[in-house]
Design a protein around this motif. Structure first.
Motif, short mmCIF file in Angstrom:
data_model
loop_
_atom_site.label_atom_id
_atom_site.label_comp_id
_atom_site.label_asym_id
_atom_site.label_seq_id
_atom_site.Cartn_x
_atom_site.Cartn_y
_atom_site.Cartn_z
N TRP A 1 34.87 52.34 18.42
CA TRP A 1 34.71 51.01 17.84
C TRP A 1 33.83 50.09 18.69
N GLY A 2 33.29 50.61 19.79
CA GLY A 2 32.37 49.82 20.59
C GLY A 2 33.03 48.81 21.51
N VAL A 3 34.34 48.98 21.76
CA VAL A 3 35.03 48.10 22.70
C VAL A 3 34.57 48.45 24.11
N LEU A 4 34.17 47.44 24.88
CA LEU A 4 33.64 47.69 26.22
C LEU A 4 34.69 47.57 27.31
N GLU A 5 35.56 46.56 27.20
CA GLU A 5 36.54 46.30 28.26
C GLU A 5 37.89 45.95 27.66
N ILE A 6 38.96 46.29 28.38
CA ILE A 6 40.31 46.01 27.92
C ILE A 6 41.12 45.48 29.10
N MET A 7 42.17 44.73 28.78
CA MET A 7 43.09 44.26 29.81
C MET A 7 44.31 45.18 29.80
N VAL A 8 44.68 45.71 30.98
CA VAL A 8 45.81 46.63 31.08
C VAL A 8 46.76 46.17 32.18
N HIS A 9 48.01 46.60 32.07
CA HIS A 9 48.97 46.38 33.14
C HIS A 9 48.74 47.41 34.23
N PRO A 10 48.83 47.00 35.50
CA PRO A 10 48.66 47.98 36.59
C PRO A 10 49.72 49.07 36.47
N VAL A 11 49.30 50.30 36.68
CA VAL A 11 50.22 51.44 36.64
C VAL A 11 50.19 52.13 38.00
N PRO A 12 51.35 52.33 38.64
CA PRO A 12 51.37 52.98 39.95
C PRO A 12 50.68 54.33 39.91
N GLY A 13 49.81 54.56 40.86
CA GLY A 13 49.12 55.84 40.95
C GLY A 13 47.87 55.93 40.12
N ILE A 14 47.60 54.89 39.32
CA ILE A 14 46.39 54.89 38.50
C ILE A 14 45.54 53.71 38.90
N THR A 15 44.31 53.93 39.27
CA THR A 15 43.39 52.86 39.64
C THR A 15 42.24 52.84 38.67
N ASN A 16 41.62 51.71 38.54
CA ASN A 16 40.51 51.58 37.60
C ASN A 16 39.18 51.49 38.30
N GLY A 17 39.16 51.67 39.61
CA GLY A 17 37.89 51.64 40.32
C GLY A 17 37.40 50.24 40.58
N GLN A 18 38.20 49.23 40.19
CA GLN A 18 37.81 47.85 40.41
C GLN A 18 38.85 47.17 41.28
N LYS A 19 38.45 46.28 42.12
CA LYS A 19 39.36 45.53 42.97
C LYS A 19 39.93 44.38 42.17
N ALA A 20 41.23 44.41 41.95
CA ALA A 20 41.86 43.34 41.18
C ALA A 20 41.91 42.07 42.01
N GLY A 21 41.79 40.93 41.33
CA GLY A 21 41.86 39.66 42.04
C GLY A 21 43.25 39.45 42.64
N THR A 22 43.34 38.84 43.76
CA THR A 22 44.61 38.58 44.41
C THR A 22 45.32 37.46 43.65
N ARG A 23 46.54 37.74 43.23
CA ARG A 23 47.30 36.74 42.49
C ARG A 23 47.67 35.60 43.43
N ASN A 24 47.49 34.43 42.98
CA ASN A 24 47.68 33.28 43.84
C ASN A 24 48.56 32.28 43.10
N GLY A 25 49.69 31.92 43.70
CA GLY A 25 50.58 30.97 43.07
C GLY A 25 49.92 29.64 42.82
N LYS A 26 48.97 29.27 43.70
CA LYS A 26 48.27 28.01 43.53
C LYS A 26 47.46 28.01 42.22
N THR A 27 46.93 29.17 41.86
CA THR A 27 46.17 29.27 40.61
C THR A 27 47.07 28.95 39.42
N ASP A 28 48.28 29.51 39.41
CA ASP A 28 49.21 29.27 38.31
C ASP A 28 49.57 27.80 38.19
N VAL A 29 49.85 27.18 39.32
CA VAL A 29 50.22 25.76 39.32
C VAL A 29 49.07 24.91 38.82
N PHE A 30 47.87 25.21 39.33
CA PHE A 30 46.70 24.43 38.92
C PHE A 30 46.42 24.58 37.43
#
Length: 409
Positions: free
Chosen positions: A45-74
């Motif tokens: 269907w030509g989908v290029l990117e998807i959002m997934v939940h992290p799965v232990p032992g499976i990596t996507n080759g990309q460095k995920a952003g560090t979750r920051n509580g300040k981001t949530d509050v802001f």
């Protein structure tokens, strides 16, 4: 959540968001466990990117952003005028969270600018100007001079049906600074051409008369504003916001049929020229409006009419009229804050949404200290899905750094 390219997705991953194709057709639900068949369907269907939940032992080759509580509050405060129970708003909220988590420098800089804008100026405050007359300002060639002669020549040539790309190139060539900047942008990541272009006639042939003309007009206006007095705003941050809006509008246009890409680019690039004049010529009143907007948690465009005769969007549109921009571009500038009750024209919707989106992502800073509610009529008018925003944002991220440097530095 992790953003994963479909071609690096692995069986066992779980979708964190619903997946739609570029036409908005629903393909898979959030929570779907991906297997080989599901991944094959997404590719088909030509989908290029998807959002997934992290799965232990499976990596996507990309460095995920560090979750920051300040981001949530802001973000909870920044999106306070928006309904997070709305699916579209929630997905954009998540995109903004991913963006800030993966761009900590952007997040830090944006938060600092907001705090600085909302704080009362230290020490002696700027005196309030009196007798603001915007009509006189528009007509006063001493305070607000006409654009350079070359702009008039370009504008006149465009109206001539016999005008060719070579004719435009010949006019632009009279201004060596404009010519050099134009060629740098043409050869930048903004266009991503396969081979280097070293002459304006060749650039006109490669991109077309309309694109070269739009770029030349945009550069001319920005060069004019560089010389404006006052230090009320960080100009680099202002133009980063404006260039980001223009680039996002142009990139969105590739997903929406029947849209003039260069027109929405110029509309996005120049949407806040009215605010720039307010800040530079009336810093005292603009400062008072800024403080009032912060106290009331309103957008500046809602507060400005209390201090001026109109908001910056209407004033910017009138400036565009005096400079003989096309009526279509003038409307794009005028309506980038309009609270539409019915879906607007697509080009108006694109510029309106692009301004909202770059504000949501903290791209540069134009003085806005409250993110307005997303206008759903504007969103409906574009007829795209939120999945289309992921490649648009990524493309903008690659293009904006170089483009801002060529436009402003």
């Amino acid at each position: 959540m992790d953003l994963v390219n479909v071609f690096t997705a692995k069986p066992g991953m779980v979708l964190a968001r619903h997946v739609k194709n570029k036409d908005g057709r629903h393909l898979m639900d959030a929570g779907t466990h991906l297997g080989a068949d599901e991944i094959r369907i997404l590719k088909m269907w030509g989908v290029l990117e998807i959002m997934v939940h992290p799965v232990p032992g499976i990596t996507n080759g990309q460095k995920a952003g560090t979750r920051n509580g300040k981001t949530d509050v802001f973000l909870a405060r920044w999106f306070c005028h928006n309904n997070l129970k709305d699916d579209v708003v929630r997905e954009i909220y998540d995109l903004a969270k991913d963006w800030f988590d993966s761009h900590p420098d952007v997040f830090s800089d944006f938060v600092k600018r907001l705090k600085s804008a909302m704080a009362k100026p230290p020490g002696k405050t700027i005196p309030m100007e009196t007798g603001v007359d915007l009509d006189k300002l528009l007509a006063d060639n001493v305070k607000l001079p006409a654009l350079p002669q070359i702009y008039s020549e370009i504008a006149a040539a465009v109206k001539d049906p016999r005008c060719s790309g070579k004719d435009i190139a010949d006019i632009v060539s009279k201004d060596t600074s404009l010519s050099a900047t134009l060629l740098k942008i043409v050869n930048s990541a903004y266009y991503g051409l396969a081979e280097k272009i070293d002459s304006l006639p060749y650039a006109a042939m490669a991109l077309g008369t309309r694109q070269i003309t739009s770029l030349a007009m945009g550069i001319t206006v920005i060069n004019y504003f560089k010389g404006m007095p006052g230090n009320a705003l960080d100009m680099k941050a202002f133009w980063r916001h404006s260039v980001g809006c223009g680039i996002m509008a142009r990139n969105l246009s590739t997903h929406i049929p029947g849209v003039n890409a260069e027109r929405v680019f110029i509309g996005g690039l120049l949407h806040d020229i009215g605010r720039l004049v307010f800040l530079n010529y009336f810093p005292g009143i603009s400062g008072a409006a800024l403080i009032k907007a912060g106290k009331l948690k309103l957008a500046l465009n809602q507060v400005e009419p209390r201090y001026f005769q109109m908001g910056h969007a209407e004033f910017g549109s009138r400036m565009a009229d005096t400079w003989n921009f096309s009526p279509e571009i003038s409307v794009l500038i005028r309506d980038h804050h309009t609270p539409f009750k019915t879906p607007p024209e697509k080009e108006v919707a694109i510029v309106h949404f692009s301004n909202w989106m770059v504000s949501a992502l903290g791209i540069g800073f134009s003085g806005e200290i409250a993110l307005p509610r997303l206008n759903k009529r504007v969103w409906e008018s574009m007829e795209i899905s939120t999945s289309a925003l992921v490649p648009v944002i990524r493309q903008m991220d690659r293009q904006i750094r170089e483009t801002v440097r060529f436009f402003y530095e």
